[in-house]
Motif scaffolding. Structure first.
Motif, PDB file in Angstrom:
ATOM      1  N   LEU A   1       0.836  -1.195   0.000  1.00 32.10           N
ATOM      2  CA  LEU A   1       0.000   0.000   0.000  1.00 32.10           C
ATOM      3  C   LEU A   1       0.869   1.241   0.000  1.00 32.10           C
ATOM      4  CD1 LEU A   1      -2.739  -0.950   2.651  1.00 32.10           C
ATOM      5  CD2 LEU A   1      -2.897  -1.115   0.153  1.00 32.10           C
ATOM      6  N   PRO A   2       0.523   2.243  -0.818  1.00 31.90           N
ATOM      7  CA  PRO A   2       1.323   3.474  -0.846  1.00 31.90           C
ATOM      8  C   PRO A   2       1.210   4.217   0.487  1.00 31.90           C
ATOM      9  CG  PRO A   2      -0.697   3.752  -2.116  1.00 31.90           C
ATOM     10  CD  PRO A   2      -0.621   2.298  -1.752  1.00 31.90           C
ATOM     11  N   SER A   3       2.330   4.702   0.978  1.00 33.30           N
ATOM     12  CA  SER A   3       2.316   5.391   2.279  1.00 33.30           C
ATOM     13  C   SER A   3       3.454   6.379   2.365  1.00 33.30           C
ATOM     14  CB  SER A   3       2.416   4.384   3.418  1.00 33.30           C
ATOM     15  OG  SER A   3       3.649   3.702   3.382  1.00 33.30           O
ATOM     16  N   ASN A   4       3.305   7.338   3.235  1.00 36.84           N
ATOM     17  CA  ASN A   4       4.364   8.265   3.621  1.00 36.84           C
ATOM     18  C   ASN A   4       4.627   8.075   5.114  1.00 36.84           C
ATOM     19  OD1 ASN A   4       4.669   9.585   1.036  1.00 36.84           O
ATOM     20  ND2 ASN A   4       2.679  10.539   1.442  1.00 36.84           N
ATOM     21  N   MET A   5       5.619   8.781   5.620  1.00 33.05           N
ATOM     22  CA  MET A   5       5.999   8.564   7.011  1.00 33.05           C
ATOM     23  C   MET A   5       6.294   9.892   7.693  1.00 33.05           C
ATOM     24  SD  MET A   5       9.286   6.520   8.556  1.00 33.05           S
ATOM     25  CE  MET A   5      10.327   7.955   8.285  1.00 33.05           C
ATOM     26  N   PHE A   6       5.945   9.988   8.959  1.00 38.23           N
ATOM     27  CA  PHE A   6       6.445  11.076   9.795  1.00 38.23           C
ATOM     28  C   PHE A   6       6.862  10.481  11.122  1.00 38.23           C
ATOM     29  CE2 PHE A   6       1.906  11.057  10.941  1.00 38.23           C
ATOM     30  CZ  PHE A   6       1.964  11.137  12.324  1.00 38.23           C
ATOM     31  N   TYR A   7       7.738  11.187  11.792  1.00 32.33           N
ATOM     32  CA  TYR A   7       8.288  10.671  13.047  1.00 32.33           C
ATOM     33  C   TYR A   7       7.857  11.585  14.181  1.00 32.33           C
ATOM     34  CZ  TYR A   7      11.564   8.671  16.386  1.00 32.33           C
ATOM     35  OH  TYR A   7      12.125   8.045  17.471  1.00 32.33           O
ATOM     36  N   LEU A   8       7.190  10.991  15.151  1.00 30.52           N
ATOM     37  CA  LEU A   8       6.783  11.728  16.338  1.00 30.52           C
ATOM     38  C   LEU A   8       7.717  11.338  17.457  1.00 30.52           C
ATOM     39  CD1 LEU A   8       4.430  13.695  16.941  1.00 30.52           C
ATOM     40  CD2 LEU A   8       3.202  11.775  17.933  1.00 30.52           C
ATOM     41  N   GLY A   9       8.274  12.329  18.157  1.00 26.35           N
ATOM     42  CA  GLY A   9       9.319  12.076  19.135  1.00 26.35           C
ATOM     43  C   GLY A   9       8.984  11.051  20.191  1.00 26.35           C
ATOM     44  N   GLY A  10       9.878  10.846  21.124  1.00 26.52           N
ATOM     45  CA  GLY A  10       9.777   9.760  22.089  1.00 26.52           C
ATOM     46  C   GLY A  10       8.626   9.865  23.055  1.00 26.52           C
TER      47      GLY A  10
END
Length: 596
Positions: free
Chosen positions: A568-577
């Protein structure tokens, strides 16, 4: 502040926060089910004030500031009000009780709605404004009273209106009030029979959803209704009204009258005649006036007997009636009202009382009774519940009753000391200590709240648009506060469904669809299918198949999960700890619908 610690943005603080954010970015929430059919913000100006604060401060600090201001405003209002009714020293005790003791004004057992709430919402400000309106009313400053009543209406009309009606009722006789009540109930009944607009009855599905989701609006069954406490306070006000013949005494009578009838009407609406208008107005909210005024009335009733030897027995009766309120203890107060209303019965009791005082060991017996009653009453007000307290970065578990034991002697000492220097030192020390221990948020909560309102972060570059509808099952409030976007089917969106049938129906349809996907979720034991907060509607995790199925709904734009499905097409973001320290994957349903 110690008695009401701050735990962050929870409970209804989430609702008032999203209403404030919606004023800043209305286009972001236009497709949210909570706003699509008209939200509670149309009844209040508090969210506009909240939005101004959010423009100056970060979300976490703004919410904390408003929570503190609401508490201080309430304490100042009840202290000023009490000083107009009782002596200055008793007024301080009244303010302490109303500010520290968890007094619940809902229909159900359990502290759902309290007079003092340590989170950011409109209720403390509306209650304080209405209390100041009553304070100026009893002093004869009617224009100032009008201004504060108007302020209370603009902040939270469902609360302020009952204080206004109580003050207006002072100018009418009992017969006039009863006639007005009967005419109003009759008119609403006729309108409901003919199905006139909001005066018609709720349909079965909507009624079941409200009854099982919004526990403050309708109690689930008769066993969950708090019968004893409201009747005890209502009886106490009736007794206090008998003791005074001035404006305050009349106010006691009127509040007792209004509270008793609204409680009865609320029971009838909850179980027999769910009229839409009465369900939305939530007439049981009148009970808050009885609680607030009842504390002050209690200090007067406490000192009723003229005979010093009779005072201890009288106070023992009050304590016993309070302890047994749930078992009919309020009847003791009604009997006391009858005692002071009937002169013949009054004289008969006084004659028997003189005989009782002649018994040996009378003094020792009454001292023993007083000691036992004092301990039991104290434990009822401050139950033995353990609470984690954070001091200096350390976490300590302490019984709530011990906090009260430590706090109240210090407060009483501050009141009792007459020397200005000693009083100032004790007050400042106590205030500083309270300030440092008030914030009891966990580190995880503080980290999560640090992301609230930061809508320009890297997650916006992951394909999420401002007007998108987002489903993020692992962080229920994530779409609102972290992404600044409309939510799809959040548990928190179940709040306020009594104000819109369409809101309740759409959210119910979406949650039933999610339940039908067969995702891992709570065991559902003891849960009701009409409870929109039930875990059966809110899965712990998703699968590739479930993401595809969810995206078949054209109303859903984005699904966020912490698992990546390669096909599945997806993007990513990172949320801190603060949440989990993991990457979050964004699945664009518009793209998925093209390839499936």
């Amino acid at each position: 502040m110690i008695a009401n610690p701050y735990y962050g943005i929870w409970h209804d603080a989430r609702i008032y926060l999203v209403m404030g954010l919606q004023h800043l970015e209305p286009e972001a929430f236009v497709r949210d089910v909570w706003f699509m059919f008209g939200a509670q913000d149309r009844y209040s100006l508090f969210d506009e004030f909240y939005s101004y604060v959010l423009q100056v401060l970060p979300v976490a600090q703004a919410a904390k500031l408003l929570a503190a201001l609401g508490g201080f405003f309430w304490m100042g209002a009840v202290l000023y009000f009490a000083k107009g009714i009782v002596s200055p020293k008793k007024a301080i005790y009244c303010a302490l009780i109303l500010g520290c003791v968890p007094l619940c004004y809902g229909m159900q057992d359990g502290a759902v709605l309290l007079l003092v709430e340590s989170f950011a919402n409109a209720r403390p400000f509306a209650l304080a404004s209405a209390v100041l309106g009553m304070a100026f009313f009893v002093r004869g400053y009617y224009f100032r009273s009008f201004l504060f009543f108007l302020l209370g209406l603009l902040i939270h009309p469902l609360l302020a209106i009952w204080a206004i009606l109580a003050c207006v009722g002072v100018f009418f006789s009992d017969i006039a009030l009863l006639v007005f009540l009967c005419v109003t109930v009759l008119a609403i009944g006729i309108a409901s029979i003919f199905g006139v607009g909001d005066f018609s009855l709720m349909d079965t599905t909507w009624y079941d959803l409200v009854k099982n989701t919004s526990v403050i609006v309708f109690p689930k069954d008769s066993e969950s209704v708090a019968w004893g406490a409201p009747l005890w306070w209502i009886s106490l006000l009736a007794l206090a009204g008998r003791m005074r013949s001035d404006k305050v005494g009349r106010l006691y009578d009127v509040v007792s009258f209004i509270s008793a009838w609204t409680f009865l009407i609320a029971i009838l609406v909850s179980f027999f005649f769910p009229v839409i208008f009465l369900a939305k107005v939530q007439v049981w909210r009148a009970y808050w006036v009885a609680l607030c005024l009842g504390v002050m009335a209690g200090t007067e009733v406490w000192s009723i007997p003229e005979n010093p030897r009779a005072k201890w027995l009288w106070r023992a009766v009050i304590c016993l009636s309070f302890l047994s309120a749930d078992a009919g203890g309020w009847i003791f107060i009604l009997l006391a009202w009858f005692y002071f209303s009937c002169n013949r019965f009054h004289g008969w009791v006084n004659a028997r009382w003189q005989t009782i005082e002649c018994f040996p060991l009378w003094r020792w017996g009454r001292m023993s009774v007083w000691c036992v009653l004092a301990i039991v009453v104290f434990l009822k007000i401050f139950p033995i519940q353990y609470r984690e307290v954070m001091i200096g970065g350390g976490k300590f578990e302490i019984a709530y009753v011990l906090l009260a034991v430590l706090i109240f002697p210090v407060v009483i000492a501050c009141i009792s000391f007459s020397h200005d220097v000693v009083l100032m030192v004790l007050s400042i020390s106590f205030a500083v200590f309270s300030f440092f221990v008030w914030d009891q948020r966990s580190l995880e909560t503080m980290r999560l709240e640090s992301f609230y309102g930061v809508h320009s972060g890297e997650w916006l570059s992951s394909g999420i648009k401002k007007e998108d509808v987002v489903y993020w099952p692992k962080i229920d409030s994530g779409p609102w506060f972290i992404l600044g976007a409309a939510g799809y089917a959040q548990s928190v969106q179940g709040v306020g469904i009594v104000f819109s049938r369409e809101h309740a129906s759409l959210l119910y349809r979406r949650e039933r669809m999610i339940k039908g996907l067969g995702l891992p979720k709570g065991n559902g034991i003891g849960e009701n299918e009409f409870d929109l907060h039930a875990s059966m509607f809110h899965p712990f995790s998703l699968t590739r198949k479930s993401v595809v199925a969810l995206c078949q709904d054209n109303d859903l734009d984005i699904v966020v999960d912490d698992v990546r499905y390669s096909s599945l097409p997806s993007n990513m973001f990172y949320l801190g700890g603060g949440v989990s320290g993991k990457a979050w994957y964004v699945f664009d349903c518009r793209e998925i619908r093209k390839i499936i």
